[in-house]
Write an enzyme that holds these catalytic residues in place. Structure first.
Site, mmCIF file in Angstrom:
data_model
loop_
_atom_site.group_PDB
_atom_site.id
_atom_site.type_symbol
_atom_site.label_atom_id
_atom_site.label_comp_id
_atom_site.label_asym_id
_atom_site.label_seq_id
_atom_site.Cartn_x
_atom_site.Cartn_y
_atom_site.Cartn_z
ATOM 1 N N GLU A 73 -12.132 3.513 43.299
ATOM 2 C CA GLU A 73 -10.675 3.658 43.444
ATOM 3 C C GLU A 73 -10.021 3.917 42.090
ATOM 4 O OE1 GLU A 73 -9.063 0.300 45.536
ATOM 5 O OE2 GLU A 73 -9.660 1.082 47.506
ATOM 6 N N GLU A 121 -13.841 3.389 52.750
ATOM 7 C CA GLU A 121 -13.360 2.009 52.823
ATOM 8 C C GLU A 121 -12.071 1.976 53.635
ATOM 9 O OE1 GLU A 121 -13.380 -0.296 49.128
ATOM 10 O OE2 GLU A 121 -11.447 -1.170 49.710
#
Length: 541
Positions: A369, A461
């Site tokens: 991320e 995710e």
């Protein structure tokens, strides 16, 4: 004036001296007990517990032991280490050397290799209790040895625990014939690397802290499943994947969707990723893919690159033995600039890709991320890491994180157009998108939908809760995302396969420490029941 000594005083002094010589000082029968707290086959984390079992204060301790050839310690903590040859000495630190009667302390280390310490001494005496060497009673024989599952390449075993007169069973040894194939501290073990359609007979013994070993248990014979590259598994059905246009395609060129689970951080929840839990994912959950989340900071890879790389090797092999795809997740998060870990990433992925290049089931997620950086910065990072992987594995799919916590930039007020208009200069790659249904509303859903029509997308995710992975589940919004992903063949992985206290973890707290049960819904939270039902639906391969 000269003082005259009386005969009575002389006699008293002699008696005092004689008693001092004849009556020993309070003895220390202290112990140092070893366990492997983590074991990934090619290495482990070890811990010694030093306990003062005497009646007076223990002032300082030194533990010395040998490690067999091929096993060496790496990082260590709560002790000072020196070594000579295969012999290693650990001494107390300034804060843990004084132990009152009954008190204990620990120190630990990581090891490369599978060998356990031998010849242990504590302050020159046996680690089993230097003043009480009389413990020669072995633990009871483990009972009810049984198989809990088998694949084409692995067999999982379980047994009932032994008891010992000392109160502690140190570990269990699983043998095939005279060969020890596993040493574990719990009552389960998974033997991997086996050939398909072969029979194996196992026994198990128990050992205590003094090294006494029980007799062997009754044997159990188990046969691995038939193998044609994984039987009826997702990998057997689909083989080497590749990107075709904006979709993920199998060996036959068919567009497919993978569905599965992500682990939590391996530095925190390795006890949730075991032979038994992976068996459950493969056979009970019917997952296609497992994402192995290795944090880089927060106590992860940067603290011990060798140990975490070895752990990742082992888990890749275990997932592969069960016929599932595996995502190797470089879980960078804070700092949010992936270039902070560029050198580490190159080192890690070069070794992972070299070792597993021949496997058709490995995908490389190179930046979990990215945040607080521009898309051009992320793109530059990707174009430096991807060639390192390609040099070892020309066919493996690489997953590239997007801006603002892999939201395609939406969380920073941008849109997917920055990626669509300036893609990474590489082939066979996909871009990642993360969402949490209770936080990420329709604008995120719409961005994913638009992007999937232009570039290859993979949701590596997501959660049914808020962006912290906790709070109330929004199953309505979650289903909207799942319907979109099914319609556009976007593969997905849910966060997370652990027993963390947050609502996003699928298991109730304590499940992993208890070793399951992993199958069924008895130990699942509400989100766990919901996502398991959706993973279990039939694949369109």
């Amino acid at each position: 004036m000269m003082r005259r000594t009386t005969p009575a005083l002389i006699l008293t002094g002699l008696l005092t001296l004689l008693l001092a010589l004849l009556v020993p000082s309070a003895a220390h029968a202290d112990t140092a007990t070893f366990v492997k707290t983590q074991d990934w086959g090619s290495g482990y984390t070890g811990q010694y517990t030093i306990k003062n079992t005497g009646t007076t204060t223990l002032n300082g301790w030194t533990v010395v032991f040998d490690l067999p050839s091929g096993t060496t310690p790496g990082a260590y903590w709560d002790a000072l280490m020196t070594g000579s040859g295969n012999r290693y000495t650990f001494r107390n630190r300034e804060y843990n050397g004084t132990l009152a009667p009954g008190a204990s302390t620990t120190f630990g280390f990581t090891a490369s290799g599978s060998g356990s310490p031998t010849g242990c001494t504590l302050n020159g005496a046996s680690c089993g209790g230097g003043q009480n060497p009389g413990d020669t009673t072995p633990p009871s024989v483990p009972s009810n040895l049984r198989s809990t599952g088998a694949t084409s390449g692995s067999i999982s075993l379980a047994w009932n625990p032994s008891t010992d007169d000392s109160g502690t069973v140190k570990d269990y040894r699983v043998r095939e014939g005279s060969t020890v194939v596993a040493t574990v501290t719990g009552t389960t073990a998974t033997i991997t690397g086996l050939a398909a359609s072969t029979s194996h007979t196992y026994t198990v013994t128990a050992r205590d802290a003094s090294g006494n070993e029980s007799a062997r248990s009754a044997s159990v014979t188990v046969r691995t499943q038939a193998g044609d590259g994984g039987g009826g598994t997702p990998v057997a059905a689909n083989g080497q994947l590749h990107v075709c246009g904006t979709k993920l395609c199998n060996k036959n060129g068919k567009q497919i969707q993978l569905r599965g689970m992500s682990t939590h951080g391996l530095q925190w929840y390795p006890q949730c990723v075991t032979g038994g839990s992976l068996d459950a994912l493969a056979t009970d959950w019917k997952a296609d893919v497992v994402r192995l989340s290795m944090y880089i900071q927060e106590g992860g890879y940067e603290t011990n690159p060798r140990a975490f790389t070895d752990l990742m090797h082992s888990l890749i092999e275990q997932v592969s033995a069960r016929g599932m795809y595996v995502i190797v997740d470089w879980h960078m998060l804070d700092p949010g600039d992936p270039n902070h870990n560029l050198s580490r990433a190159k080192t890690f992925f070069a070794e992972i890709a070299q070792r597993h290049a021949s496997r058709p089931n490995v995908l490389y997620e190179i930046a979990n991320e990215p945040n607080h950086v521009s898309w051009s910065t992320i793109k530059s990072y990707a174009e430096q890491v991807i060639p390192v992987i390609r040099a070892q594995d020309p066919d493996g799919i690489v997953l590239v994180g997007t801006r603002a916590w892999s939201s395609l930039g939406v969380s920073d007020g941008a849109t997917e157009t920055e990626v669509v208009g300036n893609p990474v200069n590489a082939s066979n790659i996909m871009y990642t998108f993360h969402f949490y249904a209770a936080t990420h509303d329709g604008k995120y859903l719409n961005a994913l939908s638009r992007a999937a029509d232009r570039i290859p997308m993979f949701v590596t995710e997501f959660g049914t809760q808020n962006s912290a992975g906790e709070g109330t589940n929004d199953f309505t919004r979650s289903q909207q995302y799942l319907d979109l992903m099914a319609n556009k063949k976007i593969s997905w992985v849910n966060w997370n396969f652990s027993d963390d206290h947050r609502s996003g973890a699928v298991f109730t707290t304590g499940t992993c420490d208890a070793g399951g049960p992993w199958t069924g819904t008895g130990r699942l939270k509400e989100a766990g029941v919901w996502i398991r039902d959706r993973i279990r639906t039939a694949d369109d391969f």
